[in-house]
Design a protein around this motif. Structure first.
Motif, PDB file in Angstrom:
ATOM      1  N   SER A  68       0.793  -1.171  -0.009  1.00 12.61           N
ATOM      2  CA  SER A  68      -0.100   0.089  -0.042  1.00 12.61           C
ATOM      3  C   SER A  68       0.799   1.484   0.109  1.00 12.61           C
ATOM      4  CB  SER A  68      -0.843  -0.220   1.267  1.00 12.61           C
ATOM      5  OG  SER A  68      -1.715   0.967   1.315  1.00 12.61           O
ATOM      6  N   ILE A  69       0.765   2.063  -1.212  1.00 18.15           N
ATOM      7  CA  ILE A  69       1.770   3.071  -1.275  1.00 18.15           C
ATOM      8  C   ILE A  69       1.236   4.245  -0.304  1.00 18.15           C
ATOM      9  CG2 ILE A  69       2.485   2.545  -3.659  1.00 18.15           C
ATOM     10  CD1 ILE A  69       0.759   4.585  -4.358  1.00 18.15           C
ATOM     11  N   SER A  70       2.123   5.237   0.153  1.00 18.09           N
ATOM     12  CA  SER A  70       1.828   6.390   0.898  1.00 18.09           C
ATOM     13  C   SER A  70       2.470   7.392   0.704  1.00 18.09           C
ATOM     14  CB  SER A  70       1.869   5.805   2.532  1.00 18.09           C
ATOM     15  OG  SER A  70       3.132   5.440   2.876  1.00 18.09           O
ATOM     16  N   PRO A  71       2.376   8.711   1.193  1.00 23.12           N
ATOM     17  CA  PRO A  71       2.956   9.970   0.771  1.00 23.12           C
ATOM     18  C   PRO A  71       4.530   9.960   1.430  1.00 23.12           C
ATOM     19  CG  PRO A  71       0.630  10.399   1.544  1.00 23.12           C
ATOM     20  CD  PRO A  71       0.831   8.860   1.796  1.00 23.12           C
ATOM     21  N   GLY A  72       5.353  10.164   0.658  1.00 23.49           N
ATOM     22  CA  GLY A  72       6.823  10.031   1.063  1.00 23.49           C
ATOM     23  C   GLY A  72       7.485   8.782   1.158  1.00 23.49           C
ATOM     24  N   MET A  73       6.928   7.696   0.893  1.00 27.02           N
ATOM     25  CA  MET A  73       7.497   6.385   0.883  1.00 27.02           C
ATOM     26  C   MET A  73       8.532   6.330   0.070  1.00 27.02           C
ATOM     27  SD  MET A  73       5.556   2.583  -0.265  1.00 27.02           S
ATOM     28  CE  MET A  73       4.820   2.397   1.561  1.00 27.02           C
ATOM     29  N   ILE A  74       9.298   5.415   0.195  1.00 26.45           N
ATOM     30  CA  ILE A  74      10.651   5.120  -0.670  1.00 26.45           C
ATOM     31  C   ILE A  74      10.576   3.643  -0.947  1.00 26.45           C
ATOM     32  CG2 ILE A  74      13.183   5.048  -0.815  1.00 26.45           C
ATOM     33  CD1 ILE A  74      13.294   7.322   0.840  1.00 26.45           C
ATOM     34  N   LEU A  75      10.495   3.281  -2.513  1.00 27.22           N
ATOM     35  CA  LEU A  75      10.718   1.873  -2.877  1.00 27.22           C
ATOM     36  C   LEU A  75      11.905   1.755  -3.352  1.00 27.22           C
ATOM     37  CD1 LEU A  75       7.268   2.289  -4.876  1.00 27.22           C
ATOM     38  CD2 LEU A  75       7.360   1.089  -2.496  1.00 27.22           C
ATOM     39  N   ILE A  76      12.407   0.677  -2.903  1.00 24.82           N
ATOM     40  CA  ILE A  76      13.714   0.175  -3.160  1.00 24.82           C
ATOM     41  C   ILE A  76      13.705  -1.104  -4.087  1.00 24.82           C
ATOM     42  CG2 ILE A  76      16.248  -0.339  -2.523  1.00 24.82           C
ATOM     43  CD1 ILE A  76      15.408   0.952   0.518  1.00 24.82           C
ATOM     44  N   PHE A  77      14.171  -0.916  -5.332  1.00 25.48           N
ATOM     45  CA  PHE A  77      13.924  -1.978  -6.496  1.00 25.48           C
ATOM     46  C   PHE A  77      15.595  -2.414  -7.020  1.00 25.48           C
ATOM     47  CE2 PHE A  77       9.938  -0.341  -6.721  1.00 25.48           C
ATOM     48  CZ  PHE A  77       9.092  -1.085  -7.027  1.00 25.48           C
ATOM     49  N   LEU A  78      15.449  -4.032  -6.971  1.00 24.42           N
ATOM     50  CA  LEU A  78      16.529  -4.401  -7.744  1.00 24.42           C
ATOM     51  C   LEU A  78      16.249  -5.093  -9.097  1.00 24.42           C
ATOM     52  CD1 LEU A  78      19.463  -5.829  -7.952  1.00 24.42           C
ATOM     53  CD2 LEU A  78      18.553  -7.660  -6.706  1.00 24.42           C
ATOM     54  N   GLY A  79      17.098  -4.350 -10.136  1.00 24.94           N
ATOM     55  CA  GLY A  79      16.799  -4.926 -11.637  1.00 24.94           C
ATOM     56  C   GLY A  79      17.601  -4.151 -12.463  1.00 24.94           C
ATOM     57  N   SER A  80      17.280  -4.695 -13.800  1.00 23.86           N
ATOM     58  CA  SER A  80      18.060  -4.135 -14.993  1.00 23.86           C
ATOM     59  C   SER A  80      17.694  -2.753 -15.199  1.00 23.86           C
ATOM     60  CB  SER A  80      17.989  -5.015 -16.081  1.00 23.86           C
ATOM     61  OG  SER A  80      16.582  -4.845 -16.612  1.00 23.86           O
ATOM     62  N   GLN A  81      18.260  -1.992 -15.838  1.00 26.05           N
ATOM     63  CA  GLN A  81      18.041  -0.591 -16.063  1.00 26.05           C
ATOM     64  C   GLN A  81      16.600  -0.525 -16.905  1.00 26.05           C
ATOM     65  OE1 GLN A  81      19.633   2.243 -14.985  1.00 26.05           O
ATOM     66  NE2 GLN A  81      17.757   3.029 -15.708  1.00 26.05           N
ATOM     67  N   GLU A  82      16.363  -1.492 -17.787  1.00 25.48           N
ATOM     68  CA  GLU A  82      15.250  -1.755 -18.609  1.00 25.48           C
ATOM     69  C   GLU A  82      13.991  -1.701 -17.547  1.00 25.48           C
ATOM     70  OE1 GLU A  82      13.106  -4.230 -22.286  1.00 25.48           O
ATOM     71  OE2 GLU A  82      15.341  -4.548 -21.731  1.00 25.48           O
ATOM     72  N   GLN A  83      14.250  -2.784 -16.715  1.00 27.36           N
ATOM     73  CA  GLN A  83      13.056  -3.012 -15.625  1.00 27.36           C
ATOM     74  C   GLN A  83      13.009  -1.939 -14.770  1.00 27.36           C
ATOM     75  OE1 GLN A  83      15.209  -6.395 -13.991  1.00 27.36           O
ATOM     76  NE2 GLN A  83      13.818  -7.873 -15.175  1.00 27.36           N
ATOM     77  N   LEU A  84      13.657  -1.102 -14.414  1.00 27.09           N
ATOM     78  CA  LEU A  84      13.620  -0.148 -13.538  1.00 27.09           C
ATOM     79  C   LEU A  84      12.931   1.097 -14.309  1.00 27.09           C
ATOM     80  CD1 LEU A  84      16.900   0.073 -11.734  1.00 27.09           C
ATOM     81  CD2 LEU A  84      14.915  -0.744 -10.784  1.00 27.09           C
ATOM     82  N   ASN A  85      13.376   1.219 -15.494  1.00 29.37           N
ATOM     83  CA  ASN A  85      12.482   2.388 -16.216  1.00 29.37           C
ATOM     84  C   ASN A  85      11.097   1.989 -16.501  1.00 29.37           C
ATOM     85  OD1 ASN A  85      14.893   3.895 -16.906  1.00 29.37           O
ATOM     86  ND2 ASN A  85      15.479   2.678 -18.837  1.00 29.37           N
ATOM     87  N   ARG A  86      10.702   0.598 -16.382  1.00 26.31           N
ATOM     88  CA  ARG A  86       9.274   0.476 -16.897  1.00 26.31           C
ATOM     89  C   ARG A  86       8.594   0.705 -15.266  1.00 26.31           C
ATOM     90  NH1 ARG A  86      11.097  -4.055 -19.804  1.00 26.31           N
ATOM     91  NH2 ARG A  86      11.003  -5.360 -18.196  1.00 26.31           N
ATOM     92  N   ILE A  87       9.388   0.655 -14.188  1.00 29.31           N
ATOM     93  CA  ILE A  87       8.809   0.713 -12.844  1.00 29.31           C
ATOM     94  C   ILE A  87       8.446   2.380 -12.781  1.00 29.31           C
ATOM     95  CG2 ILE A  87       9.146   0.989 -10.606  1.00 29.31           C
ATOM     96  CD1 ILE A  87       8.368  -1.895 -11.366  1.00 29.31           C
ATOM     97  N   ARG A  88       9.640   3.177 -13.533  1.00 33.28           N
ATOM     98  CA  ARG A  88       9.645   4.564 -13.285  1.00 33.28           C
ATOM     99  C   ARG A  88       8.291   5.118 -14.134  1.00 33.28           C
ATOM    100  NH1 ARG A  88      14.043   4.993 -14.829  1.00 33.28           N
ATOM    101  NH2 ARG A  88      15.262   5.020 -12.981  1.00 33.28           N
ATOM    102  N   VAL A  89       8.280   4.441 -15.143  1.00 34.37           N
ATOM    103  CA  VAL A  89       7.113   4.946 -16.091  1.00 34.37           C
ATOM    104  C   VAL A  89       5.700   4.735 -15.348  1.00 34.37           C
ATOM    105  CG1 VAL A  89       5.747   4.498 -18.267  1.00 34.37           C
ATOM    106  CG2 VAL A  89       8.238   4.722 -18.171  1.00 34.37           C
TER     107      VAL A  89
END
Length: 346
Positions: free
Chosen positions: A315-336
């Motif tokens: 459950s996302i909340s204001p100011g939360m930090i999500l820490i991911f591990l993955g390739s740059q392509e995978q991280l870009n999809r999360i960013r989008v």
């Protein structure tokens, strides 16, 4: 401002106007002379002028007439004059620091085009290690150093180096602090590090600041000043050595990660409650990691509390930090996917 910089660049080029103009005149004079005295085509005329001025030693295009020999004599004399004038101008400009200023101008033009780069303040032992690591990761890097010897050492390794005082606001602005992804402060003096962090925070609040500290007291002050991360080389070395003794596999994993195409990246969500609520209503109330098949969610951080290995549904909340591990392509999809609620950074 751009007009002033353009005029300044033109001013640096203007000093070569006389030698270049004389050289062009000599070519035209010689070509016209051969054209009228020998009747050659323009290609042969220009070629003869070129081999005469440069004294390459090639033979004549054709046997020269007496008038043609006079033209050749004048070209040789004019060429010696132009060469002498050019050498004198070169020596004078070198003594006045012309070429140093020209290199500084080139570097400033390059910096203005840099985006999403990393700025390293200080090229000491720590700064060298950081710069080498960023270079291996092919990250655009700019070093600020006020020691000419260290500047030369860094440039020999292929880094762009700005010879200036990192504690000055104008230096940070020139280095592109408004467009950088992060700024790393590794100056040997804790007071100077603190000063840089305060200045950078005031100039660009969204810039990620990483600072070096000699002790815990300095570390706490740097964090209060706005540093996102503070590293003490002695403490970090001690913890790494202890981890190597107790959890060697974990340390090896970090080393392997540094040499792979995988990265660990933080995604900080906005503090704006309404934006988070809108995102929830338009998408889903929870961020379902398992359905996206993207990067691996390693941990979440809320109000300073780190939660490792979270469940698939977060459950996302204001100011939360999500820490991911993955390739740059995978991280870009999360960013989008999260672009509507991410904190805007340069």
């Amino acid at each position: 401002m751009n007009l002033i910089k353009t005029n300044k660049f033109r001013g640096y080029l203007k000093v070569w106007g006389a030698p270049i103009s004389l050289l062009i005149f000599l070519f035209l004079f010689g070509a016209l002379g051969y054209r009228f005295t020998e009747g050659w085509d323009w290609g042969d005329c220009l070629w003869m002028v070129l081999i005469t001025i440069t004294t390459i030693g090639f033979g004549e295009v054709e046997v020269l007439s007496s008038a043609g020999r006079v033209i050749t004599f004048l070209i040789i004399g004019g060429g010696l004059f132009v060469v002498q004038l050019t050498l004198q101008r070169f020596i004078q400009l070198s003594e006045l620091g012309y070429f140093i200023k020209l290199e500084e101008l080139r570097l400033r033009r390059l910096i203005r085009r840099m985006k999403n780069h990393v700025i390293i303040c200080g090229y000491g032992r720590t700064g060298k290690e950081i710069a080498d690591q960023l270079y291996s990761e092919k990250i655009s890097t700019l070093i600020i150093e006020n020691d000419p010897t260290r500047k030369t050492e860094a440039e020999e390794k292929g880094f762009n180096v700005l010879l200036a005082d990192a504690t000055m606001d104008e230096t940070l602005l020139l280095a592109g602090v408004n467009n950088c992804r992060s700024l790393v402060v590794t100056l040997p003096n804790d007071a100077a590090n603190l000063y840089v962090v305060l200045s950078a925070k005031a100039l660009n609040d969204s810039c990620r600041l990483i600072a070096r500290a000699a002790n815990e007291e300095a570390a706490s002050k740097l964090k209060l000043a706005g540093a996102d991360a503070v590293v003490s080389p002695y403490v970090a070395a001690g913890r790494t050595m202890a981890a190597s003794a107790l959890r060697p596999i974990a340390v090896d994993f970090i080393d392997l990660l540094a040499g792979s195409d995988c990265e660990i990246e933080e995604f900080k969500l906005t503090e704006h409650v309404e934006t988070i609520e809108t995102f929830r209503s338009q998408h889903e109330y929870v961020f379902e990691i398992s359905k996206r098949g993207e990067a691996l969610l390693l941990a979440t951080k809320v109000s300073g509390q780190l939660i490792g290995n979270p469940k698939n549904k977060v459950s996302i909340s204001p100011g939360m930090i999500l820490i991911f591990l993955g390739s740059q392509e995978q991280l870009n999809r999360i960013r989008v996917h999260l672009k509507e609620v991410l904190v805007k950074t340069t």
